[in-house]
Design a protein around this motif. Structure first.
Motif, short mmCIF file in Angstrom:
data_model
loop_
_atom_site.label_atom_id
_atom_site.label_comp_id
_atom_site.label_asym_id
_atom_site.label_seq_id
_atom_site.Cartn_x
_atom_site.Cartn_y
_atom_site.Cartn_z
N ASN A 153 -4.70 -20.43 26.15
CA ASN A 153 -5.22 -20.44 27.16
C ASN A 153 -4.79 -19.33 28.30
N ALA A 154 -4.71 -18.26 27.90
CA ALA A 154 -3.99 -17.14 28.69
C ALA A 154 -4.44 -17.05 29.70
N GLY A 155 -3.51 -16.54 30.82
CA GLY A 155 -4.09 -16.35 32.14
C GLY A 155 -3.97 -14.95 32.57
N GLU A 182 -2.26 -24.34 21.48
CA GLU A 182 -1.20 -23.70 20.87
C GLU A 182 -1.27 -23.61 19.43
N GLY A 183 -2.57 -23.70 18.81
CA GLY A 183 -2.31 -23.68 17.40
C GLY A 183 -2.08 -24.53 16.56
N ILE A 184 -2.13 -25.64 17.17
CA ILE A 184 -1.66 -27.22 16.45
C ILE A 184 -2.75 -28.08 15.85
N ARG A 205 -0.71 -16.74 12.53
CA ARG A 205 -0.16 -15.47 13.30
C ARG A 205 -1.48 -14.77 13.87
N GLY A 206 -1.23 -14.63 15.18
CA GLY A 206 -2.08 -13.87 16.10
C GLY A 206 -1.58 -12.52 15.94
N GLY A 207 -1.55 -12.15 17.34
CA GLY A 207 -0.87 -10.60 17.65
C GLY A 207 0.70 -10.68 17.90
N GLY A 208 1.10 -11.86 17.70
CA GLY A 208 2.79 -12.08 17.75
C GLY A 208 3.32 -11.57 19.04
N THR A 209 2.38 -12.09 20.32
CA THR A 209 2.60 -11.41 21.79
C THR A 209 3.02 -12.74 22.18
N GLY A 241 5.15 -12.18 39.80
CA GLY A 241 4.39 -13.02 39.74
C GLY A 241 2.84 -12.74 40.25
N HIS A 242 2.07 -13.65 39.53
CA HIS A 242 0.66 -13.85 39.83
C HIS A 242 0.64 -14.59 41.30
N VAL A 243 0.83 -14.07 42.38
CA VAL A 243 1.34 -14.69 43.62
C VAL A 243 0.15 -15.66 44.26
N ALA A 245 3.04 -22.18 33.41
CA ALA A 245 1.52 -22.20 33.67
C ALA A 245 0.81 -21.50 32.92
N GLU A 246 1.32 -20.54 32.14
CA GLU A 246 0.43 -19.81 31.02
C GLU A 246 1.12 -19.54 29.66
N HIS A 247 2.26 -19.51 29.66
CA HIS A 247 2.93 -18.92 28.38
C HIS A 247 2.87 -20.26 27.30
#
Ligand SMILES: Cc1cc2nc3c(=O)[nH]c(=O)nc-3n(C[C@H](O)[C@H](O)[C@H](O)COP(=O)(O)OP(=O)(O)OC[C@H]3O[C@@H](n4cnc5c(N)ncnc54)[C@H](O)[C@@H]3O)c2cc1C
Length: 456
Positions: free
Chosen positions: A148-150, A200-202, A71-75, A370-372, A411-413
């Motif tokens: 790999n958050a964007g 993703e933490g696996i 469990r990180g920040g749960g975001t 969006g991150h256009v 793309a990022e989630h």
């Protein structure tokens, strides 16, 4: 199954939580409620403080074949951190120390539970900056790395992967390994560090990170450029880049969402004219450079029929604009899902228009932010769409469209737990098998975050 008493022997009784009301907050994250995976009943939360303690927990869990969830920040927005089987949640909240802001090598060394907000503050205090800004500053560095958050500010300097230079990781089998370091160049062997990024933490528990920093940008400015027509707005974006200006960020929002979010926050959206907005964040070596970039951006946008251009230079004004953009998801709630597709940046206008046709077909409205400049959009599917029973049909149509256009479903989630069936649909069998083989090499008993990120 590993018992609370076993875990207490490792971390002490103060750091093991079993009471139901106290474990509940560890069973949810920021995934929209309609997509949130169902959490398991019997979960023990453990709060270790050292990599050695995590190593002992993993060895024990392996012996007993007990599932472990970090469990990180749960975001996270894909349900990746949710414990879906009875087992252990390792909370990283005590890994909260920033060891070093190294202004000579331009690197930060920090424990994995440090939040993005804490890192930004510490870097700023030493006149340094950490450019990426995935919306929620409560996310932890370990979570940002493995996802790999964007975020908005990827246009000029890229996503988390571009910043991760070293990691300390506890493998699912309990060994503690060190990958990379304060190095800008490093080609030794297969890039395992980059396998951890976006895992993703696996594949392992990240306990320490080495991240690249940049000097604080002496000049920054945030522009809000208003257009009467959305297609004109998004078509201005490649023209800005072609003109030689590479902003930190270029975000798209429409008027409805901007006003709604500003109201929700008790703030005022600064632009009065137009219905479609580009938020352009600029950075440079000094104010003159930023001013000259801003002039170029304004000129290009005028050629695309912009109806107004505002420029925020004070830090507070700039962060107010970013705040409104960052809080869209919360303001639009209740929403059933928030998509995360990307298409080649040059095809954004076509993609948005085609999604409008899908919305029309189902007789609904689908707000989008969006991150256009990255071609990455978050289409927000409101709860009423789920109530109408058409949520998965609309999602299928949008995903199929993105794939047809050479895009991606996330793309990022990330895939997390909510996207595994879509990964299954859009990935060929050979690649699925390679992913399973890699997982097995790291985690032979499949104890770390089972059911996440790969097709079982
Ligand atoms: C308002 C809002 C805006 C957001 N905007 C963006 C955005 O613009 N761009 C973007 O990319 N994301 C965005 N996100 C999503 C989210 O912030 C990121 O996915 C972030 O990387 C999650 O980090 P976390 O610490 O909260 O991880 P968690 O949600 O706690 O966990 C996510 C996954 O990482 C694993 N994990 C966490 N810590 C570790 C560790 N130390 N070692 C191993 N595995 C670990 C978990 O097991 C889980 O699988 C946004 C979220 C919110 C709520």
């Amino acid at each position: 199954m590993v018992s609370a008493a076993d875990l207490e022997k490792i971390v002490g009784s103060d750091w093991v939580v079993t009471a139901k009301e106290q474990t509940e907050p560890y069973k949810v994250d920021a995934t929209p409620p309609a997509m949130m995976p169902k959490a398991a009943e019997n979960v023990i939360v453990v709060k270790p403080a050292t990599a050695q303690e995590i190593s002992s927990i993993m060895k024990l869990a392996n012996q007993e074949k007990t599932p472990v969830y970090v469990r990180g920040g749960g975001t996270g927005m894909a349900g990746a951190a949710i414990p879906t089987l009875d087992g252990i949640v390792i909370s990283m909240e005590r890994f909260d120390k920033i060891e070093e802001i190294d202004t000579k090598s331009l690197m930060a060394v920090a424990e994995a539970g440090v939040t993005l907000g804490q890192l930004l503050e510490a870097a700023d205090a030493k006149n340094m900056s950490f450019p990426p800004h995935p919306g929620d500053e409560g996310a932890q560095l370990g979570g940002l790395v493995v996802c790999n958050a964007g975020g908005a500010r990827a246009v000029k300097f890229g996503v988390m992967r571009n910043y991760v230079k070293g990691l300390e990781v506890v493998l699912p089998t309990g060994e503690i390994v060190s990958m990379g370091g304060k190095l800008l160049k490093n080609n030794s062997g297969l890039p395992l560090l980059h396998l951890m990024v976006d895992s993703e933490g696996i594949l392992g528990v990240v306990t320490k990170v080495v991240l690249r920093l940049y000097p604080r940008f002496p000049g920054t400015a945030t522009m809000v450029v208003s257009f009467a027509d959305r297609t004109e707005a998004v078509n201005a974006v490649p023209a800005i880049l072609q003109a030689g200006v590479i902003p930190l960020a270029v975000e798209f929002m429409d008027k409805e969402i901007a006003d709604l979010t500003a109201n929700y926050l008790g703030m005022t959206w600064p632009a009065q004219k137009g219905t479609a907005y580009l938020i352009v964040i600029l950075s440079g070596a000094n104010e003159d450079e930023v001013y000259s970039q801003a002039e170029q951006v304004a000129e290009v946008c005028q050629k695309h029929n912009a109806v107004d251009t505002l420029m925020a230079e004070r830090r507070e004004e700039q962060s107010d604009i970013l705040k409104i953009r960052s809080e869209v998801q919360s303001a639009v709630s209740p929403n059933a899902d928030s998509l995360d597709t990307a298409v080649p940046p040059g095809d954004v206008a076509v993609f948005m228009n085609e999604v409008d046709k899908i919305a029309e077909k189902y007789g609904v409205k689908i707000p989008v932010v969006g991150h256009v400049a990255d071609g990455n959009f978050h289409h927000i599917l409101k709860q009423e769409i789920a109530n109408m029973g058409i949520l998965s049909d609309i999602k299928d149509d949008i995903y199929a469209l993105a794939i047809k256009m050479g895009g991606t479903i996330t793309a990022e989630h990330g895939i997390g737990k909510k996207g595994v069936h879509m990964l299954d649909r859009y990935t060929d069998d050979r690649q699925k098998q390679i992913m399973r083989d890699i997982k097995k090499a790291f985690d032979p008993n499949n104890i770390l975050n089972p059911g996440t990120a790969i097709v079982p």
